[in-house]
Design an enzyme around this catalytic site. Structure first.
Site, PDB file in Angstrom:
ATOM      1  N   ASN A  73      73.788  41.877   6.934  1.00 28.05           N
ATOM      2  CA  ASN A  73      73.371  40.772   6.961  1.00 28.05           C
ATOM      3  C   ASN A  73      71.980  40.686   7.548  1.00 28.05           C
ATOM      4  O   ASN A  73      71.762  41.387   8.329  1.00 28.05           O
ATOM      5  CB  ASN A  73      74.163  39.767   8.010  1.00 28.05           C
ATOM      6  CG  ASN A  73      73.589  38.581   8.260  1.00 28.05           C
ATOM      7  OD1 ASN A  73      73.685  37.665   7.380  1.00 28.05           O
ATOM      8  ND2 ASN A  73      73.214  38.421   9.607  1.00 28.05           N
ATOM      9  N   GLU A  74      71.150  39.819   6.887  1.00 32.57           N
ATOM     10  CA  GLU A  74      69.711  39.593   7.396  1.00 32.57           C
ATOM     11  C   GLU A  74      69.221  41.057   7.664  1.00 32.57           C
ATOM     12  O   GLU A  74      68.656  41.229   8.739  1.00 32.57           O
ATOM     13  CB  GLU A  74      69.792  38.761   8.455  1.00 32.57           C
ATOM     14  CG  GLU A  74      69.984  37.407   8.077  1.00 32.57           C
ATOM     15  CD  GLU A  74      69.666  36.396   9.251  1.00 32.57           C
ATOM     16  OE1 GLU A  74      69.113  36.407  10.412  1.00 32.57           O
ATOM     17  OE2 GLU A  74      70.022  34.991   8.665  1.00 32.57           O
ATOM     18  N   TYR A  82      67.674  27.331   7.140  1.00 33.00           N
ATOM     19  CA  TYR A  82      68.241  26.872   8.189  1.00 33.00           C
ATOM     20  C   TYR A  82      67.032  25.337   8.242  1.00 33.00           C
ATOM     21  O   TYR A  82      65.670  25.691   8.057  1.00 33.00           O
ATOM     22  CB  TYR A  82      68.120  27.079   9.772  1.00 33.00           C
ATOM     23  CG  TYR A  82      69.410  28.058   9.408  1.00 33.00           C
ATOM     24  CD1 TYR A  82      70.630  27.473   9.722  1.00 33.00           C
ATOM     25  CD2 TYR A  82      69.373  29.594   9.463  1.00 33.00           C
ATOM     26  CE1 TYR A  82      71.666  28.343   9.695  1.00 33.00           C
ATOM     27  CE2 TYR A  82      70.576  30.219   9.516  1.00 33.00           C
ATOM     28  CZ  TYR A  82      71.826  29.797   9.586  1.00 33.00           C
ATOM     29  OH  TYR A  82      72.861  30.475   9.656  1.00 33.00           O
ATOM     30  N   GLU A  93      73.922  31.309   4.036  1.00 22.58           N
ATOM     31  CA  GLU A  93      73.674  30.665   5.217  1.00 22.58           C
ATOM     32  C   GLU A  93      72.796  29.461   4.915  1.00 22.58           C
ATOM     33  O   GLU A  93      71.859  29.556   4.717  1.00 22.58           O
ATOM     34  CB  GLU A  93      73.059  31.593   6.342  1.00 22.58           C
ATOM     35  CG  GLU A  93      74.220  32.474   6.951  1.00 22.58           C
ATOM     36  CD  GLU A  93      73.663  33.235   8.057  1.00 22.58           C
ATOM     37  OE1 GLU A  93      72.978  32.915   8.997  1.00 22.58           O
ATOM     38  OE2 GLU A  93      74.305  34.505   8.239  1.00 22.58           O
TER      39      GLU A  93
HETATM   40  O1  AHR Z   1      74.467  31.393  11.823  1.00 19.45           O
HETATM   41  C1  AHR Z   1      73.813  31.835  12.850  1.00 19.45           C
HETATM   42  C2  AHR Z   1      72.897  33.277  12.455  1.00 19.45           C
HETATM   43  O2  AHR Z   1      71.740  32.937  11.701  1.00 19.45           O
HETATM   44  C3  AHR Z   1      73.492  34.210  11.893  1.00 19.45           C
HETATM   45  O3  AHR Z   1      74.389  35.180  12.674  1.00 19.45           O
HETATM   46  C4  AHR Z   1      72.418  35.020  11.512  1.00 19.45           C
HETATM   47  O4  AHR Z   1      72.664  35.520  10.076  1.00 19.45           O
HETATM   48  C5  AHR Z   1      71.393  33.967  11.246  1.00 19.45           C
HETATM   49  O5  AHR Z   1      70.138  34.322  11.961  1.00 19.45           O
END
Ligand code: AHR
Length: 534
Positions: free
Chosen positions: A205-206, A273, A330
């Protein structure tokens, strides 16, 4: 605060008296200046993958512990430790897929610590999220039980950052092998005879950040190595492999993955986000905001369209047949945490603004159904843009929950183009479209669902929707709106924001006419077309 403006000229505003939910437009100037929309049921597109309505639950704050897992001894009604109220509420959303255990947590998670008798499981520190002690009481068996209870598909993210290839290989064997083999036998010893189905597996992840701070070239090599050890024990149903893809505007990452990993991955992820301010230090409050942050949040969330378009254009060059998917695993709003809560727990409220964010994103995802194979909102319970908030035995559904519930009719539908010249919602010299729309044809071939959103916080809009290629006998709808931008559900008032039947649509001469209230999300079902839609 910046000055607000009304819709651009040519559209009349409807007075507040006409704002009542579902009310038909008053006769007069408003009705004379409708927004013209054409729903092209005669031009069907791709199927909207139902995984676009996917979820994400990480070991973060009260997302798993308290939100989902209370343990078998809890006075809160549960099935084998998993909350009954939360499962029932989530089941109503038809969850297609659930991603777990992280997030950043995934690259520190060692799955063998989360199996066997709970009292013997070792603890660890959840370094990313509050530095709390994780006792591993929710592990592989508990997650797969949750998946079964929800009737959803598992998307498990393996540990590339701090785990070994052997560890990942053994987890896949433990989960999915029916052989008489060391890991399958260990699973049997722990009470599970049959292999589980794990259709989706993420490799880290990331990796550009919390997953190891790697360069894309390095991660591409790591992916190739770890992926070698993710075996298909059920050859008839190979595991769908998702690479740790780009963060928002990092197009180089996608270029490198496409070049160096290519078809070895089934999909690359993308994370984006929405922050009202765009500033990670002061993101903005979830509930205490004015029109400036209402506008900036909607404007920033609409960047998702540009992001997908540009990442997809890079993917198109290497993969014109679109065999490699984009998994936006995400997405959602990220605000300053609720005052008084632990900063590392990312607990935030969800208002009518979040409902709009969800609707706008789903419309974008539908439009990109040719490349977007999955999305997972962050996160399901008590974390970021959650569906559900809990406080001990209490549970509340958020406005975001209701958008997922209303939009579930789109899952697996066929995309139908919607032609629309939206008026602008102008604020402080910037603008976003006031109307967002999307339509899908259901599997029965005779029902069409049209979803609409009005981003303007005060001005309702009259819409006329020309129906090309369908002649429905009825139009029924459900509407989500609220008196204020900041309206939200609390444990004291859990139903403050909730969908209501919408009676304000009329059908005549192949045209649907309705008034879309300010700050609203509406889903209209057009039923009983005389002949199946092409
Ligand atoms: O969703 C919160 C965090 O955001 C996750 O753990 C990460 O993958 C992202 O930076």
């Amino acid at each position: 605060m910046k000055r607000s403006h009304s819709l651009v000229s040519g559209l009349f505003l409807i007075t507040s008296a006409a704002l009542a939910q579902g009310q038909a437009p008053a006769a007069g100037p408003a009705a004379a200046s409708p927004v013209a929309i054409t729903l092209r049921a005669d031009q069907p597109g791709r199927v909207v993958n139902r995984n676009i309505y996917g979820h994400f639950a990480e070991h973060l704050g009260r997302g798993i512990y308290e939100g989902i897992w209370v343990g078998p001894e809890s006075p809160i009604p549960n099935t084998r430790g998993i909350r009954n109220d939360v499962v029932a509420a989530l089941k109503a959303l038809n969850l297609p897929v659930l991603r777990w255990p992280g997030g950043c947590f995934a690259d520190e998670y060692h799955w063998k610590d989360g199996i066997g008798p709970r009292e013997k499981r070792p603890s660890m520190i959840n370094t990313h999220w509050g530095g709390v002690v994780e006792d591993n009481s929710f592990g592989t068996h508990e997650f797969m039980d949750l998946v079964d209870q929800l009737g959803t598909d598992a998307y498990i993210t393996g540990n590339v950052g701090s785990g070994t290839a052997r560890e990942m290989m053994e987890w896949v064997e433990y989960l999915t092998s029916d052989a008489v083999s060391p890991m399958a036998n260990l699973r049997r010893q722990n009470g599970r005879e049959k292999a589980w189905r794990v259709p989706y597996f993420g490799l880290g992840n990331e990796p550009w950040g919390c997953g190891g701070n790697m360069r894309p070239e390095y991660y591409a090599d790591e992916f190739r190595k770890y992926n070698t050890f993710v075996k298909n024990y059920d050859r008839a149903k190979p595991i769908y492999r998702i690479a740790g893809g780009a963060n928002d505007f990092n197009y180089t990452w996608t270029e490198v993955l496409m070049d160096r990993v290519g078809r070895q991955m089934n999909a690359a992820s993308l994370h984006y986000y929405t922050l009202p301010t765009g500033n990670w230090r002061t993101k903005g409050s979830a509930t205490q905001f004015g029109e400036d942050q209402w506008f900036s949040t909607l404007s920033r969330t609409l960047k998702m369209d540009e992001l997908i378009t540009k990442h997809a254009a890079i993917m198109d060059k290497a993969d014109p047949e679109k065999r490699i998917g984009l998994a936006i695993d995400e997405w959602g709003t990220w605000y300053d945490v609720e005052p008084g809560t632990q900063p590392g727990f990312l607990y935030q409220q969800s208002t009518m603004r979040d409902a709009l964010v969800a609707a706008l994103n789903f419309h974008i995802f539908h439009r990109h159904a040719d490349r977007v194979v999955m999305t997972n909102i962050a996160q399901t319970v008590n974390v970021l843009q959650a569906m559900i908030l809990t406080d001990k035995e209490k549970m509340v559904r958020t406005p975001t929950y209701w958008v997922f519930e209303m939009f579930k009719v789109h899952q697996g539908g066929t995309f139908l183009p919607v032609e629309l010249q939206s008026p602008d919602y102008v604020f402080g010299g910037e603008k976003v479209p006031a109307v967002s729309a999307s339509a899908t044809k259901a599997a029965d071939g005779r029902t069409v669902h049209l979803s609409l959103a009005n981003t303007h916080p005060r001005d309702p809009l009259v819409l006329t929707v020309k129906l090309a290629g369908i002649s429905p006998a009825s139009a029924a709808g459900r509407l989500l709106t609220a008196p204020t931008m900041q309206a939200h559900n609390t444990f004291a008032a859990p139903d403050a924001v909730k969908p209501v039947p919408f009676e304000g649509a009329t059908l005549a001469g192949g045209t649907l006419t309705l008034t879309l209230p300010a700050k609203s999300v509406l889903v209209v079902e057009l039923r009983g077309t005389r002949r199946p839609i092409p």
